[in-house]
Write a protein that holds these residues in place. Structure first.
Motif, mmCIF file in Angstrom:
data_model
loop_
_atom_site.group_PDB
_atom_site.id
_atom_site.type_symbol
_atom_site.label_atom_id
_atom_site.label_comp_id
_atom_site.label_asym_id
_atom_site.label_seq_id
_atom_site.Cartn_x
_atom_site.Cartn_y
_atom_site.Cartn_z
ATOM 1 N N VAL A 174 49.048 50.256 31.724
ATOM 2 C CA VAL A 174 48.935 48.802 31.560
ATOM 3 C C VAL A 174 47.526 48.440 31.078
ATOM 4 C CG1 VAL A 174 49.043 46.569 32.728
ATOM 5 C CG2 VAL A 174 50.729 48.320 33.269
ATOM 6 N N ALA A 175 46.519 49.108 31.629
ATOM 7 C CA ALA A 175 45.141 48.845 31.185
ATOM 8 C C ALA A 175 45.007 49.153 29.693
ATOM 9 C CB ALA A 175 44.162 49.683 31.995
ATOM 10 N N SER A 176 45.658 50.231 29.267
ATOM 11 C CA SER A 176 45.615 50.612 27.864
ATOM 12 C C SER A 176 46.216 49.517 26.984
ATOM 13 C CB SER A 176 46.375 51.931 27.682
ATOM 14 O OG SER A 176 46.631 52.191 26.329
ATOM 15 N N VAL A 177 47.378 48.992 27.391
ATOM 16 C CA VAL A 177 48.018 47.917 26.624
ATOM 17 C C VAL A 177 47.105 46.687 26.572
ATOM 18 C CG1 VAL A 177 49.940 46.276 26.609
ATOM 19 C CG2 VAL A 177 50.376 48.701 27.061
ATOM 20 N N CYS A 178 46.489 46.364 27.703
ATOM 21 C CA CYS A 178 45.596 45.199 27.736
ATOM 22 C C CYS A 178 44.470 45.360 26.722
ATOM 23 C CB CYS A 178 45.002 45.008 29.138
ATOM 24 S SG CYS A 178 46.194 44.413 30.346
ATOM 25 N N ARG A 179 43.878 46.539 26.671
ATOM 26 C CA ARG A 179 42.772 46.739 25.723
ATOM 27 C C ARG A 179 43.277 46.657 24.292
ATOM 28 N NH1 ARG A 179 39.639 44.506 26.122
ATOM 29 N NH2 ARG A 179 38.276 45.626 24.704
ATOM 30 N N GLU A 180 44.482 47.197 24.050
ATOM 31 C CA GLU A 180 45.026 47.131 22.689
ATOM 32 C C GLU A 180 45.298 45.683 22.278
ATOM 33 O OE1 GLU A 180 47.124 51.516 22.468
ATOM 34 O OE2 GLU A 180 48.105 49.919 23.540
ATOM 35 N N LEU A 181 45.585 44.832 23.274
ATOM 36 C CA LEU A 181 45.794 43.408 22.995
ATOM 37 C C LEU A 181 44.473 42.644 23.090
ATOM 38 C CD1 LEU A 181 49.087 42.861 25.072
ATOM 39 C CD2 LEU A 181 48.892 43.169 22.596
ATOM 40 N N ASP A 182 43.380 43.377 23.279
ATOM 41 C CA ASP A 182 42.043 42.802 23.404
ATOM 42 C C ASP A 182 41.933 41.821 24.572
ATOM 43 O OD1 ASP A 182 39.407 42.724 22.690
ATOM 44 O OD2 ASP A 182 39.648 41.027 21.313
ATOM 45 N N ILE A 183 42.570 42.187 25.684
ATOM 46 C CA ILE A 183 42.471 41.400 26.915
ATOM 47 C C ILE A 183 41.539 42.149 27.869
ATOM 48 C CG2 ILE A 183 43.766 40.596 28.943
ATOM 49 C CD1 ILE A 183 46.226 40.343 27.055
ATOM 50 N N PRO A 184 40.518 41.476 28.400
ATOM 51 C CA PRO A 184 39.609 42.144 29.341
ATOM 52 C C PRO A 184 40.382 42.666 30.553
ATOM 53 C CG PRO A 184 38.694 40.047 28.640
ATOM 54 C CD PRO A 184 40.115 40.075 28.143
ATOM 55 N N VAL A 185 40.026 43.870 30.998
ATOM 56 C CA VAL A 185 40.784 44.464 32.095
ATOM 57 C C VAL A 185 39.874 45.265 33.022
ATOM 58 C CG1 VAL A 185 41.434 46.480 30.682
ATOM 59 C CG2 VAL A 185 42.815 45.883 32.663
ATOM 60 N N THR A 186 40.154 45.124 34.308
ATOM 61 C CA THR A 186 39.436 45.888 35.339
ATOM 62 C C THR A 186 40.455 46.752 36.072
ATOM 63 O OG1 THR A 186 37.784 44.161 35.647
ATOM 64 C CG2 THR A 186 38.070 45.711 37.466
ATOM 65 N N VAL A 187 40.098 48.011 36.319
ATOM 66 C CA VAL A 187 40.962 48.890 37.102
ATOM 67 C C VAL A 187 40.217 49.286 38.376
ATOM 68 C CG1 VAL A 187 42.207 51.085 37.176
ATOM 69 C CG2 VAL A 187 42.155 49.776 35.050
ATOM 70 N N LEU A 188 40.831 49.017 39.508
ATOM 71 C CA LEU A 188 40.227 49.346 40.800
ATOM 72 C C LEU A 188 40.910 50.590 41.364
ATOM 73 C CD1 LEU A 188 40.266 45.745 42.326
ATOM 74 C CD2 LEU A 188 38.358 46.892 41.172
ATOM 75 N N VAL A 189 40.128 51.629 41.605
ATOM 76 C CA VAL A 189 40.665 52.894 42.105
ATOM 77 C C VAL A 189 39.921 53.243 43.391
ATOM 78 C CG1 VAL A 189 41.057 55.333 41.593
ATOM 79 C CG2 VAL A 189 41.150 53.657 39.748
ATOM 80 N N ARG A 190 40.661 53.496 44.436
ATOM 81 C CA ARG A 190 40.026 53.798 45.716
ATOM 82 C C ARG A 190 39.355 55.174 45.696
ATOM 83 N NH1 ARG A 190 40.120 51.960 50.952
ATOM 84 N NH2 ARG A 190 41.681 50.346 50.783
ATOM 85 N N ASP A 191 39.987 56.120 44.992
ATOM 86 C CA ASP A 191 39.453 57.487 44.953
ATOM 87 C C ASP A 191 38.248 57.594 44.011
ATOM 88 O OD1 ASP A 191 41.594 58.167 46.579
ATOM 89 O OD2 ASP A 191 42.865 58.704 44.875
ATOM 90 N N ALA A 192 37.571 58.760 44.077
ATOM 91 C CA ALA A 192 36.416 58.993 43.220
ATOM 92 C C ALA A 192 36.839 59.350 41.799
ATOM 93 C CB ALA A 192 35.550 60.107 43.804
ATOM 94 N N VAL A 193 38.086 59.858 41.660
ATOM 95 C CA VAL A 193 38.615 60.245 40.347
ATOM 96 C C VAL A 193 40.013 59.655 40.214
ATOM 97 C CG1 VAL A 193 39.231 62.187 38.842
ATOM 98 C CG2 VAL A 193 37.342 62.429 40.474
ATOM 99 N N PRO A 194 40.314 59.001 39.098
ATOM 100 C CA PRO A 194 41.675 58.472 38.934
ATOM 101 C C PRO A 194 42.654 59.571 38.517
ATOM 102 C CG PRO A 194 40.391 57.980 36.982
ATOM 103 C CD PRO A 194 39.457 58.684 37.950
ATOM 104 N N LEU A 195 43.936 59.315 38.687
ATOM 105 C CA LEU A 195 45.018 60.168 38.177
ATOM 106 C C LEU A 195 45.007 61.592 38.719
ATOM 107 C CD1 LEU A 195 44.667 59.118 34.412
ATOM 108 C CD2 LEU A 195 46.498 58.388 35.934
ATOM 109 N N ALA A 196 44.135 61.873 39.705
ATOM 110 C CA ALA A 196 43.922 63.260 40.124
ATOM 111 C C ALA A 196 45.180 63.869 40.733
ATOM 112 C CB ALA A 196 42.760 63.349 41.102
ATOM 113 N N ARG A 197 45.958 63.067 41.445
ATOM 114 C CA ARG A 197 47.131 63.635 42.106
ATOM 115 C C ARG A 197 48.130 64.158 41.070
ATOM 116 N NH1 ARG A 197 48.911 59.555 46.254
ATOM 117 N NH2 ARG A 197 46.659 59.525 46.460
ATOM 118 N N ALA A 198 48.244 63.470 39.955
ATOM 119 C CA ALA A 198 49.241 63.866 38.952
ATOM 120 C C ALA A 198 48.707 64.927 37.998
ATOM 121 C CB ALA A 198 49.692 62.640 38.161
#
Lengths: 428, 80
Positions: A161-185
Motif C-alpha cells: 500500500v505504501a508503494s501505491v501511495c508513493r506511485e500516486l505521489d501521496i505522502p506516506v508513513t509506515v510504522l513498524v514495531r520491529d527493528a527490521v520490516p518484513l523479516a518474518r516473511a
C-alpha cells in the motif's frame, strides 16, 4: 458416499481455495452435488491485486476468479456458516438453514486483524485491507488524495500500500514495531533491503515505532496519531495492517482441533478432532489450515499464500474422493509467494523461518536484481529473487533435496565469491 | 471475461503484453499487472495472450451468464 452414490460436498469459504477445490473435484470426476458457501456478497475473487493494481487504479476492482461454465456448482454468497454439526453431517448457516454433506471442506481463510482498541478502530479514517469492499473504499479514499496516509504494520500489505501511495505521489508513513520490516516473511537481510528501497521511494519509514493513541476530531474522524516516543503525526487516513486472524470461530463446539493458529489437519488435509484423530469427512485447505510441513520436519505451519491455497485445495479435493486413507496423497507443496512493490518483484520459494545463514548467489543487492539463498544447519531451505524470477525454479530441487549451504559457486553469471551472512536469532 | 494469472509461475517473459497490450502491462522489470475482468469483445486477444505464455500462467474464461445475474443481485444488495 459410495461408488454408486457420489454424495454431496459442501465447501465453506467462497475463496480461491474453495473454488480451486471445486474445480479439482470435477476434474477428478466427482458427479455429485457441489455447494459453495461464502459470507461476502461476491463469488470467489482474487485478493493479491487488491493491494496493488486495484488501489493504483490500473484496472477495475472486479477480480472475480474464472469459473468454468460447466462447473455445475451452487454458490451461496452473502451467507456465513455459523456452525458445524459433525454427528449430523451438516453445516449450519447464520440464518439457521442446515446444509447436509457427505464431505465438507473448510476453506474459511482469514480476516484482517482489527486494531486492538475498538474505540480507535471505529474512527472514520481507520481502515483494514483484506476484502474487495475494503479495497474499493481505500481506492476511493486515495483518489481524494489524503494529505498523508499512515500504515501500521511491517508486513507485505503495509509495504504494497505504501508503494501505491508513493506511485500516486501521496505522502506516506509506515510504522513498524520491529527493528527490521518484513523479516518474518523474507528474513532480515531482505527486509533491510526493502526498507532502503521504500525510503528511496520517499516513504517515511519509522522502525521501532508504535502508536500510543489516536486523536479524533469532534465528529468521530481520525485527526492524528501520538506515537509511543511522544511524536505526533497528522493524518486522517490510517491503514491497520497488523496481520490476519483465522476464521475458525464458527467451528466452536464442533469438537475439532481449531485455535488461533487455524484448523489443525494432517498431511492428507483431513481436519483433526480435539483428540488428534482425523474427523470423518471433514477437510481443510488454504489460509485457515494449520498443517505439517514435510519440508520442515513436519513442523506445523499456517501460511497466507496464493500458491498454497490452490495446491492444498487440489490435494484436499483428491483425498475427499478417496475411498480410504490408502488412496490419499499427502500435501507436500513447497511454500511459495510473491510481492510487487516499488516496481520490484520479490519471490520466495521455501520458508525462511529458522534460517541461520543467507547468501546472495546471483546478481547484487546494489543492482536491485539478485537471487539469494537461505541456509539452516548447513542445508538450503529457501531461495528469494528480486527481479530475477527466471532463476528461481532452478533452486527448487536444491531445497527439496536439502542441498548443502552455501551452494557451490561456479555458474557463468554467479559471483566469483559467495559471501555468507550469519543471521542472528532476533532476525529470524 | 475473467482472467487470473498465477504469479508464482510468471517469469516476466511478457508475451501476454505483446499479445494483448491493453490488458497486460509490466510494471517495472517483471511485475505483471493485468485486467481481471476484460470485455467479452476482447476475447480473441485474451486467448492469444494465454496461449502465448511460455509458462502457462494465465487462466481465462467467459462469464457464466447465470453467475453474472447473481453478481448483479449481490451488487444491488450492496447498493441498498
Amino acid at each position: 458416499m459410495s461408488a454408486h452414490d457420489p454424495g454431496r460436498i459442501v465447501i465453506v469459504g467462497a475463496s480461491l481455495a474453495g473454488l480451486s477445490a471445486a474445480k479439482a473435484l470435477r476434474a477428478h470426476g466427482f458427479s455429485g452435488g457441489l455447494m459453495l458457501v461464502g459470507d461476502e456478497p461476491h463469488r470467489p475473487y482474487d485478493r493479491p491485486p487488491l493491494s496493488k493494481q486495484v488501489l493504483r487504479g490500473d484496472f477495475g476492482p472486479d477480480t472475480t476468479l474464472p469459473q468454468p461454465a460447466d462447473l455445475d456448482i451452487a454458490v451461496r454468497t452473502g451467507t456465513a456458516a455459523a456452525g458445524l454439526d459433525r454427528d449430523g453431517r451438516a453445516v449450519i448457516l447464520a440464518d439457521g438453514e442446515r446444509l447436509a454433506y457427505d464431505r465438507c471442506l473448510v476453506a474459511t481463510g482469514t480476516r484482517a486483524r482489527p486494531w486492538p482498541n475498538p474505540a480507535e478502530a471505529a474512527l472514520a479514517g481507520v481502515a483494514t485491507l483484506r476484502t474487495r469492499a475494503d479495497a474499493e473504499r481505500l481506492r476511493q479514499r486515495l483518489r481524494e488524495r489524503p494529505a498523508r496516509v499512515v500504515l501500521v504494520g511491517g508486513g507485505f500489505i503495509s509495504f504494497e500500500v505504501a508503494s501505491v501511495c508513493r506511485e500516486l505521489d501521496i505522502p506516506v508513513t509506515v510504522l513498524v514495531r520491529d527493528a527490521v520490516p518484513l523479516a518474518r516473511a523474507i528474513g532480515a537481510p531482505l527486509g533491510a533491503f526493502m526498507a532502503e528501497v521504500a525510503r528511496d521511494a520517499g516513504v517515511d519509514l519509522r522502525l521501532g515505532a508504535a502508536i500510543a493513541r489516536m486523536e479524533a476530531d469532534g465528529r468521530g474522524r481520525l485527526a492524528g496519531l501520538v506515537l509511543e516516543d511522544g511524536g505526533r503525526i497528522e493524518t486522517d487516513c490510517l491503514v491497520v495492517a497488523i496481520g490476519a486472524a483465522r476464521n475458525v470461530e464458527w467451528l466452536d463446539g464442533a469438537g475439532l482441533a481449531a485455535d488461533r493458529n487455524g484448523l489443525r489437519c494432517d498431511r492428507f488435509c483431513r481436519a483433526l478432532r480435539a483428540d488428534g484423530t482425523a474427523a470423518d469427512g471433514i477437510f481443510a485447505a488454504g489460509d485457515v489450515a494449520h498443517w505439517p510441513n514435510p519440508h520442515d520436519g513436519d513442523a506445523l505451519v499456517a501460511v497466507e499464500h496464493w500458491g498454497n491455497a490452490v495446491a492444498q485445495a487440489r490435494i484436499a479435493a483428491r483425498n475427499m474422493l478417496a475411498q480410504d486413507p490408502a488412496g490419499m496423497v499427502p500435501h507436500d507443496h513447497l511454500p511459495d509467494f510473491w510481492s510487487q512493490q516499488f516496481g520490484l518483484t520479490i519471490k520466495l520459494l521455501g520458508l525462511t523461518a529458522g534460517a541461520d545463514a543467507f547468501a546472495v548467489v546471483r546478481g547484487a543487492m546494489a543492482e536491485r536484481r539478485f537471487l539469494a539463498v537461505f541456509g539452516k544447519a548447513g542445508r538450503t531451505v529457501a531461495v528469494a529473487s528480486v527481479d530475477s524470477a527466471r532463476w528461481l525454479p532452478a533452486y527448487r530441487s536444491a531445497i527439496l533435496e536439502g542441498a548443502p549451504f552455501p551452494p557451490l559457486p561456479g555458474g557463468l553469471d554467479a559471483p566469483r565469491r559467495i559471501e555468507t551472512q550469519v543471521l542472528e536469532e532476533t532476525a529470524r | 471475461m475473467r482472467v487470473v494469472v498465477d504469479l508464482n509461475r510468471c517469469q516476466g517473459y511478457a508475451q501476454c503484453v505483446y499479445a494483448a497490450p491493453r490488458h497486460f502491462v509490466l510494471h517495472g522489470r517483471e511485475a505483471l499487472v493485468y485486467d481481471t475482468a476484460p470485455d467479452d469483445a476482447d476475447r480473441a486477444a485474451i486467448e492469444r495472450a494465454a496461449q502465448a505464455c511460455p509458462v502457462r500462467a494465465i487462466t481465462a474464461c467467459a462469464d457464466d451468464p447465470a453467475d453474472d445475474s447473481a453478481d448483479r443481485a449481490a451488487a444491488a444488495g450492496e447498493a441498498r
